[in-house]
Motif scaffolding. Structure first.
Motif, mmCIF file in Angstrom:
data_model
loop_
_atom_site.group_PDB
_atom_site.id
_atom_site.type_symbol
_atom_site.label_atom_id
_atom_site.label_comp_id
_atom_site.label_asym_id
_atom_site.label_seq_id
_atom_site.Cartn_x
_atom_site.Cartn_y
_atom_site.Cartn_z
ATOM 1 N N ILE A 25 69.639 -10.984 -83.348
ATOM 2 C CA ILE A 25 69.526 -9.742 -84.097
ATOM 3 C C ILE A 25 70.474 -9.848 -85.284
ATOM 4 O O ILE A 25 71.682 -10.025 -85.117
ATOM 5 N N GLU A 26 69.930 -9.791 -86.483
ATOM 6 C CA GLU A 26 70.722 -9.978 -87.691
ATOM 7 C C GLU A 26 71.305 -8.658 -88.168
ATOM 8 O O GLU A 26 70.678 -7.612 -88.059
ATOM 9 N N GLY A 28 72.270 -8.221 -91.376
ATOM 10 C CA GLY A 28 71.988 -8.082 -92.794
ATOM 11 C C GLY A 28 73.121 -8.577 -93.671
ATOM 12 O O GLY A 28 73.035 -8.533 -94.884
ATOM 13 N N LYS A 29 74.200 -9.049 -93.077
ATOM 14 C CA LYS A 29 75.335 -9.571 -93.824
ATOM 15 C C LYS A 29 75.291 -11.095 -93.806
ATOM 16 O O LYS A 29 75.013 -11.690 -92.772
ATOM 17 N N ILE A 30 75.579 -11.677 -94.952
ATOM 18 C CA ILE A 30 75.622 -13.129 -95.053
ATOM 19 C C ILE A 30 77.080 -13.546 -95.147
ATOM 20 O O ILE A 30 77.810 -13.069 -96.013
ATOM 21 N N THR A 31 77.498 -14.417 -94.263
ATOM 22 C CA THR A 31 78.859 -14.939 -94.302
ATOM 23 C C THR A 31 78.781 -16.446 -94.500
ATOM 24 O O THR A 31 78.005 -17.127 -93.845
#
Length: 50
Positions: A25-26, A28-31
């Motif tokens: 489950i994502e 929505g933040k990209i690290t």
């Protein structure tokens, strides 16, 4: 198609539909975290003078 193949396809479709798949489950933040490997190691990227 054999009956067992039909049952397997239905079971897999239900399994995927109910959310039991391999995806997380994502949020929505990209690290992006730097990961040191032999490919991006600065000391190995310089060649020695002959």
């Amino acid at each position: 198609m054999k009956n067992n193949e039909v049952y397997a396809a239905i079971a897999l479709a239900l399994h995927e539909h109910l959310g039991n798949n391999v995806h997380d489950i994502e949020t929505g933040k990209i690290t992006i975290a730097e990961h040191q490997t032999m490919w991006n190691l600065a000391s190995l990227s310089m060649t020695a003078h002959p």
